[in-house]
Enzyme design. Structure first.
Site, PDB file in Angstrom:
ATOM      1  N   LEU A 168       7.828   7.443 -12.637  1.00 58.38           N
ATOM      2  CA  LEU A 168       7.621   7.093 -11.237  1.00 58.38           C
ATOM      3  C   LEU A 168       8.934   6.736 -10.548  1.00 58.38           C
ATOM      4  O   LEU A 168       9.195   7.185  -9.429  1.00 58.38           O
ATOM      5  CB  LEU A 168       6.627   5.935 -11.128  1.00 58.38           C
ATOM      6  CG  LEU A 168       5.160   6.281 -11.344  1.00 58.38           C
ATOM      7  CD1 LEU A 168       4.307   5.030 -11.362  1.00 58.38           C
ATOM      8  CD2 LEU A 168       4.670   7.231 -10.248  1.00 58.38           C
ATOM      9  N   ARG A 264       3.377  -3.931 -10.719  1.00 63.46           N
ATOM     10  CA  ARG A 264       2.450  -4.999 -11.078  1.00 63.46           C
ATOM     11  C   ARG A 264       3.038  -6.314 -10.582  1.00 63.46           C
ATOM     12  O   ARG A 264       4.230  -6.583 -10.745  1.00 63.46           O
ATOM     13  CB  ARG A 264       2.222  -5.073 -12.596  1.00 63.46           C
ATOM     14  CG  ARG A 264       1.483  -3.887 -13.192  1.00 63.46           C
ATOM     15  CD  ARG A 264       0.041  -3.788 -12.688  1.00 63.46           C
ATOM     16  NE  ARG A 264      -0.669  -2.654 -13.262  1.00 63.46           N
ATOM     17  CZ  ARG A 264      -0.695  -1.430 -12.776  1.00 63.46           C
ATOM     18  NH1 ARG A 264       0.000  -1.163 -11.661  1.00 63.46           N
ATOM     19  NH2 ARG A 264      -1.391  -0.471 -13.358  1.00 63.46           N
ATOM     20  N   GLU A 293      -5.497 -10.633  -8.179  1.00 64.83           N
ATOM     21  CA  GLU A 293      -6.128  -9.634  -7.314  1.00 64.83           C
ATOM     22  C   GLU A 293      -7.634  -9.596  -7.554  1.00 64.83           C
ATOM     23  O   GLU A 293      -8.076  -9.709  -8.700  1.00 64.83           O
ATOM     24  CB  GLU A 293      -5.528  -8.246  -7.595  1.00 64.83           C
ATOM     25  CG  GLU A 293      -4.033  -8.148  -7.323  1.00 64.83           C
ATOM     26  CD  GLU A 293      -3.462  -6.772  -7.685  1.00 64.83           C
ATOM     27  OE1 GLU A 293      -4.256  -5.890  -8.076  1.00 64.83           O
ATOM     28  OE2 GLU A 293      -2.246  -6.588  -7.606  1.00 64.83           O
ATOM     29  N   HIS A 319      -3.185  -3.173  -3.194  1.00 62.46           N
ATOM     30  CA  HIS A 319      -3.111  -2.402  -4.443  1.00 62.46           C
ATOM     31  C   HIS A 319      -3.805  -1.044  -4.283  1.00 62.46           C
ATOM     32  O   HIS A 319      -4.739  -0.693  -5.007  1.00 62.46           O
ATOM     33  CB  HIS A 319      -3.740  -3.175  -5.608  1.00 62.46           C
ATOM     34  CG  HIS A 319      -3.248  -2.692  -6.947  1.00 62.46           C
ATOM     35  ND1 HIS A 319      -3.281  -3.475  -8.075  1.00 62.46           N
ATOM     36  CD2 HIS A 319      -2.705  -1.501  -7.343  1.00 62.46           C
ATOM     37  CE1 HIS A 319      -2.797  -2.800  -9.115  1.00 62.46           C
ATOM     38  NE2 HIS A 319      -2.442  -1.597  -8.676  1.00 62.46           N
TER      39      HIS A 319
END
Length: 353
Positions: A168, A264, A293, A319
């Site tokens: 990523l 995260r 969350e 998120h």
């Protein structure tokens, strides 16, 4: 016998069109509201017991990423559980050892619907551009009757610092380098220049630019935070990486810089980041992930006064970097296929162990 299936945390109701196709051998219950994480230190025993009571009747649990963690203690309190339907290449919120000891398969639906750029990478780029160009604040100002209240910050030719240079991070680096000419520097605990060069090649880029500089330059931790105009976090959460980014790192950032986290929340010491932003020590932050969350209603991240009275700008999203409609529908379609195969005694194609 009827197989009782719980579909958890489907916030946008993507699951019913897929699970409702099952025949009468399956009884599906949709539970869209997420309780506090079972393994969070602030979760009281009463909530843990409520989670057990909620999940105890079910033979099969369908999860959506890490929205409801399934640690060993919880798995061992669910005597009827026989199958966990998950998604993604990994799920650190599920205790795989505990599931394996119980003989409970954990499936791994994959994102077969993605285009050439995955949803998370798209969101990272959007977050970087949105926070640097003050999109949310200017939108709110115009709707409130104001006009041109703040200048925006360009990223062209500036330095992008990546905490983590895996798949990523590399994808984000490639786009920001090619599209905006950003200089790419990176750091992680074990990153070497050789590994950075290999990632540049993986992304279809030359190892060196025309001026002789490395396309992806591995630097020290201190240099990354002090030199970058934008710092973006791209690490997997583990015991080793938890709380990796601290106030000592954030204090090195330039007053004009921006901090972005779409990986995260617990990778960063949350209180340290809040302190930096409350003091206005950097220009702004863009966050898609948080320690807890969904965010509690009284979370400091929900405050409306960010960007005022000397505080840094804060852009938050819930998120959603991976919540792309093609991908989520693909996850649920695969989960249903896996469920039907498992029920028929056929081997599962995609499992996490």
């Amino acid at each position: 016998m009827v197989t009782n299936v719980a579909v958890l945390d489907d916030y946008q109701s993507f699951a019913p069109p897929h699970f409702d196709k099952l025949d009468a051998n399956f009884a599906v219950t949709y539970i869209p509201d997420t309780l506090l994480p079972y393994n969070h230190p602030n979760t009281p025993q009463t909530v843990k017991d409520e989670i057990v009571k909620r999940l105890e009747p079910f033979d099969v649990i369908s999860t959506m990423r890490e929205r409801t963690p399934l640690p060993a203690d919880l798995i061992n309190r669910l005597p009827n559980l026989k199958l966990i339907l998950s998604c993604g290449r990994r799920n650190k919120a599920i205790d795989m050892d505990a599931a394996q000891k119980r003989g409970i398969p954990v499936t791994a639906a994959t994102d077969d619907q993605a285009g050439p750029v995955d949803s998370t990478t798209e969101h990272v780029i959007a977050m970087i551009l949105s926070v640097t160009r003050n999109i949310a604040k200017n939108d709110a100002a115009v709707k409130a009757g104001a006009w041109q209240t703040d200048a925006v910050t360009g990223v062209s030719g500036k330095t992008l610092g990546l905490v983590g240079l895996g798949r990523l991070g590399g994808a984000v680096a490639r786009i920001m380098n090619l599209a905006f000419g950003m200089k790419i520097i990176a750091w992680s605990t074990n990153l070497t220049q050789e590994a950075a060069d290999a990632q540049a090649k993986e992304q279809g880029l030359p190892v060196e630019q025309a001026n002789g500089e490395k396309t992806f330059k591995a630097v020290s931790r201190e240099e990354l935070f002090s030199a970058a105009d934008v710092v973006s976090v791209h690490l997997v959460l583990s015991d080793r990486s938890r709380g990796l980014v601290t106030e000592a790192d954030l204090s090195r950032m330039k007053p004009s810089s921006f901090f972005v986290n779409t990986s995260r929340g617990p990778l960063v010491v949350e209180r340290d980041l809040l302190n930096i932003l409350e003091a206005g020590k950097i220009r702004g932050a863009a966050l898609d992930v948080f320690d807890l969350e969904p965010l509690p209603g009284d979370s400091e991240w929900r405050r409306p006064d960010w960007g005022t009275n000397g505080k840094s700008q804060v852009l938050v999203t819930p998120h959603v970097a991976y919540v792309e409609e093609r991908s989520i529908n693909g996850f649920y379609e695969q989960q249903v296929d896996d469920l039907v195969a498992w029920s028929a005694g056929k081997p599962l194609k995609r499992t996490m162990y």
